[in-house]
Design an enzyme around this catalytic site. Structure first.
Site, PDB file in Angstrom:
ATOM      1  N   TYR A 139      -2.401  -1.262  10.437  1.00 21.24           N
ATOM      2  CA  TYR A 139      -2.346  -1.376   8.973  1.00 21.24           C
ATOM      3  C   TYR A 139      -1.012  -0.854   8.451  1.00 21.24           C
ATOM      4  CZ  TYR A 139      -3.926  -1.104   4.099  1.00 21.24           C
ATOM      5  OH  TYR A 139      -4.053  -1.269   2.743  1.00 21.24           O
ATOM      6  N   SER A 164       0.866  -1.175   0.000  1.00 22.80           N
ATOM      7  CA  SER A 164       0.000   0.000   0.000  1.00 22.80           C
ATOM      8  C   SER A 164       0.899   1.220   0.000  1.00 22.80           C
ATOM      9  CB  SER A 164      -0.877   0.009   1.258  1.00 22.80           C
ATOM     10  OG  SER A 164      -1.511   1.265   1.436  1.00 22.80           O
TER      11      SER A 164
END
Length: 265
Positions: free
Chosen positions: A156, A143
């Site tokens: 995350y 990401s």
């Protein structure tokens, strides 16, 4: 379509919807038979399998709770009984946004397990065989949050920074495996910014403020993604497919942003 992966077997985790499904379809179109893995009802799994097989190659679904190493091992053994894994795509991921002080401990454990530890287990299992055969591709879907942080996403961001580091270590360890002719063994991360999936549609609508859907997209992306346009899952898949080509044999250990200049700031 150039079916340059004909005869190869790919495993894509988190591939029953979204980015993972687009990647599975693209690999199928490139000739690989594809093992898909992910959540969904029987109807959703059947629909995902149909999309992947319709793209051009055989596909099967292999179940596993990626929080549990023994289930990951069982899934990998089953896939490898079907075909040695030449392409591994770790795409499964979950998210829970909350301030650090309010993050439930169980959410931390689950996010680290699925987003990071599961990739360690799959890579540990398949990389030795790739090295022996002289060809292998590991693509970890990280990401933009593997490169920069945002508030309220501690587990995350930690998982995505972790998978970038894990990928670099594996790339170093397998960099000399195989040859230019065989294709070598490469390990890379793809780091998407905003990607247009059904999950973010409510956020787009919430930012419309009476304007068009495009106005909602621009308002949503304004703070972080300078291009003010989202990627499509198919865009991410196209990068993954290129990284599987023999010509990419020297592209390894990279973390490639597809983020509209987000991380250029």
């Amino acid at each position: 379509m150039d079916r340059f992966l004909q005869g190869r077997t790919a495993l894509v985790t988190g591939s029953t919807s979204g980015i993972g499904l687009a990647i599975a379809e693209a690999l199928s179109a490139a000739g690989a038979r594809v093992a898909i893995n992910g959540l969904g009802s029987a109807e959703q799994l059947e629909a995902a399998l149909k999309r992947v097989t319709d793209a051009g190659s055989e596909a099967r679904h292999f179940d596993a709770d990626l929080r549990k190493p023994e289930q990951i091992t069982g899934m990998l053994d089953a896939v490898q009984a079907w075909g040695e894994i030449d392409v591994l795509v770790n795409c499964a991921g979950i998210q829970h946004a909350a301030p650090l002080a309010e993050q439930p401990a169980q959410k931390w454990d689950d996010i680290i397990a699925i987003n990071l530890s599961a990739a360690f287990h799959t890579m540990q299992h398949v990389l030795p065989g790739m090295g022996e055969r002289g060809f292998g591709r590991v693509l970890n879907i990280a990401s933009v949050h593997g490169l920069v942080a945002s508030k309220n996403k501690a587990p995350y961001v930690a998982s995505k920074f972790g998978i970038v580091g894990l990928s670099k270590v594996a790339a170093l360890e397998y960099a000399a495996a195989g040859s230019r002719d065989s294709g070598g063994v490469t390990v890379n991360c793809v780091c998407p910014g905003w990607v247009e999936t059904p999950l973010i549609e409510p956020q787009i609508q919430a930012h419309r403020n009476g304007g068009s859907r495009d106005d909602g997209v621009r308002a949503l992306l304004e703070e972080k993604q300078p291009s003010q346009r989202m990627s499509l899952p198919e865009d991410i898949a196209a990068m993954v497919v290129w990284l599987c080509r023999r010509e990419s044999h020297n592209v390894t250990g990279a973390a490639m942003p597809i983020d509209g200049a987000w991380t250029a700031q």
